[in-house]
Design a protein around this motif. Structure first.
Motif, PDB file in Angstrom:
ATOM      1  N   GLY A 142      44.093 -21.522 -15.875  1.00  0.00           N
ATOM      2  CA  GLY A 142      45.332 -21.704 -15.139  1.00  0.00           C
ATOM      3  C   GLY A 142      45.396 -20.819 -13.907  1.00  0.00           C
ATOM      4  N   VAL A 143      44.979 -19.566 -14.048  1.00  0.00           N
ATOM      5  CA  VAL A 143      44.957 -18.642 -12.910  1.00  0.00           C
ATOM      6  C   VAL A 143      44.072 -19.182 -11.792  1.00  0.00           C
ATOM      7  N   LEU A 144      42.934 -19.745 -12.166  1.00  0.00           N
ATOM      8  CA  LEU A 144      41.971 -20.223 -11.176  1.00  0.00           C
ATOM      9  C   LEU A 144      42.406 -21.526 -10.508  1.00  0.00           C
ATOM     10  N   LEU A 145      43.102 -22.377 -11.245  1.00  0.00           N
ATOM     11  CA  LEU A 145      43.385 -23.728 -10.754  1.00  0.00           C
ATOM     12  C   LEU A 145      44.827 -23.936 -10.297  1.00  0.00           C
ATOM     13  N   ASP A 146      45.713 -23.009 -10.631  1.00  0.00           N
ATOM     14  CA  ASP A 146      47.135 -23.169 -10.299  1.00  0.00           C
ATOM     15  C   ASP A 146      47.585 -21.995  -9.428  1.00  0.00           C
ATOM     16  N   PRO A 147      47.607 -22.157  -8.099  1.00  0.00           N
ATOM     17  CA  PRO A 147      47.993 -21.048  -7.211  1.00  0.00           C
ATOM     18  C   PRO A 147      49.386 -20.498  -7.500  1.00  0.00           C
ATOM     19  N   ALA A 148      50.321 -21.359  -7.893  1.00  0.00           N
ATOM     20  CA  ALA A 148      51.683 -20.894  -8.170  1.00  0.00           C
ATOM     21  C   ALA A 148      51.704 -19.968  -9.386  1.00  0.00           C
ATOM     22  N   LEU A 149      50.971 -20.332 -10.432  1.00  0.00           N
ATOM     23  CA  LEU A 149      50.881 -19.468 -11.616  1.00  0.00           C
ATOM     24  C   LEU A 149      50.236 -18.143 -11.245  1.00  0.00           C
ATOM     25  N   ARG A 150      49.158 -18.212 -10.484  1.00  0.00           N
ATOM     26  CA  ARG A 150      48.462 -16.990 -10.079  1.00  0.00           C
ATOM     27  C   ARG A 150      49.401 -16.059  -9.310  1.00  0.00           C
ATOM     28  N   GLU A 151      50.190 -16.603  -8.403  1.00  0.00           N
ATOM     29  CA  GLU A 151      51.093 -15.768  -7.609  1.00  0.00           C
ATOM     30  C   GLU A 151      52.210 -15.179  -8.471  1.00  0.00           C
ATOM     31  N   ARG A 152      52.701 -15.930  -9.445  1.00  0.00           N
ATOM     32  CA  ARG A 152      53.737 -15.385 -10.340  1.00  0.00           C
ATOM     33  C   ARG A 152      53.192 -14.203 -11.138  1.00  0.00           C
ATOM     34  N   MET A 153      51.971 -14.330 -11.601  1.00  0.00           N
ATOM     35  CA  MET A 153      51.378 -13.237 -12.369  1.00  0.00           C
ATOM     36  C   MET A 153      51.142 -12.014 -11.487  1.00  0.00           C
ATOM     37  N   LEU A 154      50.718 -12.242 -10.255  1.00  0.00           N
ATOM     38  CA  LEU A 154      50.521 -11.122  -9.337  1.00  0.00           C
ATOM     39  C   LEU A 154      51.841 -10.434  -9.010  1.00  0.00           C
ATOM     40  N   GLU A 155      52.898 -11.198  -8.856  1.00  0.00           N
ATOM     41  CA  GLU A 155      54.207 -10.599  -8.582  1.00  0.00           C
ATOM     42  C   GLU A 155      54.647  -9.711  -9.740  1.00  0.00           C
ATOM     43  N   ARG A 156      54.422 -10.169 -10.967  1.00  0.00           N
ATOM     44  CA  ARG A 156      54.771  -9.334 -12.118  1.00  0.00           C
ATOM     45  C   ARG A 156      53.958  -8.043 -12.114  1.00  0.00           C
ATOM     46  N   GLN A 157      52.683  -8.146 -11.773  1.00  0.00           N
ATOM     47  CA  GLN A 157      51.846  -6.947 -11.727  1.00  0.00           C
ATOM     48  C   GLN A 157      52.326  -5.980 -10.651  1.00  0.00           C
ATOM     49  N   ARG A 158      52.712  -6.502  -9.488  1.00  0.00           N
ATOM     50  CA  ARG A 158      53.187  -5.630  -8.409  1.00  0.00           C
ATOM     51  C   ARG A 158      54.463  -4.896  -8.816  1.00  0.00           C
ATOM     52  N   GLU A 159      55.297  -5.553  -9.601  1.00  0.00           N
ATOM     53  CA  GLU A 159      56.526  -4.910 -10.065  1.00  0.00           C
ATOM     54  C   GLU A 159      56.239  -3.776 -11.040  1.00  0.00           C
ATOM     55  N   ARG A 160      55.140  -3.863 -11.772  1.00  0.00           N
ATOM     56  CA  ARG A 160      54.847  -2.899 -12.826  1.00  0.00           C
ATOM     57  C   ARG A 160      53.935  -1.761 -12.370  1.00  0.00           C
ATOM     58  N   ARG A 161      53.193  -1.945 -11.290  1.00  0.00           N
ATOM     59  CA  ARG A 161      52.097  -1.028 -11.003  1.00  0.00           C
ATOM     60  C   ARG A 161      52.529   0.316 -10.423  1.00  0.00           C
ATOM     61  N   GLY A 162      53.737   0.424  -9.887  1.00  0.00           N
ATOM     62  CA  GLY A 162      54.160   1.678  -9.278  1.00  0.00           C
ATOM     63  C   GLY A 162      54.191   2.850 -10.232  1.00  0.00           C
ATOM     64  N   ARG A 163      54.360   2.580 -11.516  1.00  0.00           N
ATOM     65  CA  ARG A 163      54.448   3.662 -12.503  1.00  0.00           C
ATOM     66  C   ARG A 163      53.092   4.289 -12.813  1.00  0.00           C
ATOM     67  N   PHE A 164      52.014   3.730 -12.254  1.00  0.00           N
ATOM     68  CA  PHE A 164      50.670   4.206 -12.586  1.00  0.00           C
ATOM     69  C   PHE A 164      49.973   4.866 -11.394  1.00  0.00           C
ATOM     70  N   SER A 165      50.728   5.505 -10.513  1.00  0.00           N
ATOM     71  CA  SER A 165      50.119   6.190  -9.375  1.00  0.00           C
ATOM     72  C   SER A 165      49.596   7.564  -9.794  1.00  0.00           C
ATOM     73  N   ALA A 166      48.579   8.043  -9.091  1.00  0.00           N
ATOM     74  CA  ALA A 166      48.029   9.371  -9.371  1.00  0.00           C
ATOM     75  C   ALA A 166      49.030  10.462  -9.015  1.00  0.00           C
ATOM     76  N   ASP A 167      49.810  10.256  -7.951  1.00  0.00           N
ATOM     77  CA  ASP A 167      50.809  11.256  -7.566  1.00  0.00           C
ATOM     78  C   ASP A 167      51.832  11.455  -8.678  1.00  0.00           C
ATOM     79  N   ARG A 168      52.310  10.353  -9.261  1.00  0.00           N
ATOM     80  CA  ARG A 168      53.274  10.456 -10.358  1.00  0.00           C
ATOM     81  C   ARG A 168      52.646  11.136 -11.564  1.00  0.00           C
ATOM     82  N   MET A 169      51.407  10.763 -11.893  1.00  0.00           N
ATOM     83  CA  MET A 169      50.713  11.375 -13.027  1.00  0.00           C
ATOM     84  C   MET A 169      50.617  12.886 -12.853  1.00  0.00           C
ATOM     85  N   ALA A 170      50.218  13.336 -11.666  1.00  0.00           N
ATOM     86  CA  ALA A 170      50.056  14.771 -11.425  1.00  0.00           C
ATOM     87  C   ALA A 170      51.392  15.503 -11.519  1.00  0.00           C
TER      88      ALA A 170
END
Length: 371
Positions: A315-343
């Motif tokens: 689905g990720v490979l063949l459905d651009p809309a699904l792929r973009e929805r999943m990427l948007e969810r990842q972008r919303e979650r990824r800020g909590r995993f920065s090295a600056d925050r960890m330090a």
């Protein structure tokens, strides 16, 4: 904030531990703390540690080339000498072997933080008797550490429930690439990758089966190398999945960034840096359904069965809309995993532990004077 003397200790300064200890040490030093790194000189240790870690961090190479009783004892003696001479305000032990040797070496000389980076008793491929032994050893370490610093909520639960750690805190891993993520690179054609050491924890045989069923719609490959036996690489080859072999971090990151999706089919994990690297590179992650993976990407991007992973990846490979929805969810979650925050999070813990130790020392001194 008071300036501390912080000693980071890692028996195996490779792969995931290196990816955590290096940015942590760099940021602590930049904040004005005196930082030292004691590390084992193992085969996976970078040949020029100073070039990798950077300036401003004092280095102590420990005689810890192999995991033999003689070398454990030699490393313990030298680590004890380092602590006596360097006099850290806090010592942070990274990984299980470091934990055992470290609590015996450091004792009550300084507050001890212990981070397993994946508990040994969670290795489902090992025999039950061996895992019980690992659990007993981890309970020994947890009782003697001032604090178990878990890298995920799932690792914290294992610390409390199995290792019976009396004091646990959680500081999620962070990587520099997530301090300020850039735009996704242009990709020439669909590609699905898996990455890491092709060992039991990464389930290369199962991952190979999944990847092999995607070759009609994407290129597939494994980024990384194998173990001493190379059984994992042979399993991948049997499924027609090529492996790059071991690459530098920069080259591995470039290979990952060129991919459309990352398959992270792990049997156990603490908090995988490969998944964080994928989030930074805007690569869709499809992972096995274990707690550590769920914490990062959420329930909709983990799968319990190989069939489900194949379907989601197609689905990720063949459905651009699904792929973009999943990427948007990842972008919303990824800020909590920065090295600056960890330090910052680790720094706050170090300051608290060092302050408590200093207060206890003053109280003890006062009692001696009073008597």
């Amino acid at each position: 904030m008071s300036q501390l003397r912080i000693l980071e200790v890692a028996e195996s300064l490779g792969s995931g531990v290196l990816g955590v200890v290096t940015p942590l040490s760099q940021r602590l030093a930049a904040a004005g703390h005196a930082v030292a790194l004691a590390y084992g000189e193992r085969p996976e240790t970078p040949p020029d540690v100073e070039a990798v870690v950077g300036p401003g961090i004092e280095l102590f190479a420990l005689p810890w080339r192999r995991r033999t009783p003689r070398e454990h004892v030699a490393a313990a003696r030298m680590l004890r000498q380092v602590v006596d001479d360097w006099r850290p305000d806090v010592v942070h032990l990274h990984s299980s072997f470091t934990g055992v040797v470290g609590v015996l070496s450091v004792g009550d000389r300084a507050p001890i933080v212990y981070t397993p980076h994946g508990y040994s008793f969670a290795r489902s491929s090992d025999a039950r008797a061996k895992r019980r032994l690992y659990a007993a050893i981890e309970r020994f370490v947890a009782r003697r550490a001032t604090l178990v610093g878990a890298v995920s909520e799932s690792e914290a639960a294992q610390a409390r429930d199995v290792a019976r750690a009396p004091r646990v805190a959680v500081v999620a891993n962070g990587i520099p690439a997530l301090d300020a993520p850039g735009p996704a690179p242009d990709r020439e054609r669909p590609r699905v990758v898996a990455m890491g050491r092709a060992d039991a924890s990464r389930q290369p045989d199962a991952a190979g089966r999944i990847l092999a069923r995607l070759t009609d719609v994407a290129d597939v490959r494994w980024i990384g190398g194998g173990t001493d036996s190379d059984a994992g690489l042979r399993a991948l080859a049997a499924h027609g999945v090529p492996a790059t072999g071991w690459l530098s971090h920069a080259d591995a990151a470039a290979e990952l960034a060129a991919a459309t999706a990352l398959l992270h089919w792990s049997a156990w994990d603490a908090q995988p840096l490969a998944v964080l690297e994928a989030l930074a590179a805007d690569v869709v992650v499809v992972a096995s359904d274990i707690p550590a993976n769920r914490e990062i990407v959420g329930a909709r991007q983990v799968c319990s069965a190989e069939e489900d992973a194949v379907a989601l990846l197609r689905g990720v490979l063949l459905d651009p809309a699904l792929r973009e929805r999943m990427l948007e969810r990842q972008r919303e979650r990824r800020g909590r995993f920065s090295a600056d925050r960890m330090a910052r999070d680790w720094e706050a813990i170090y300051v608290r532990l060092a302050g408590a130790a200093a207060a206890d020392s003053r109280e003890e001194t006062g009692e001696l004077v009073a008597h």
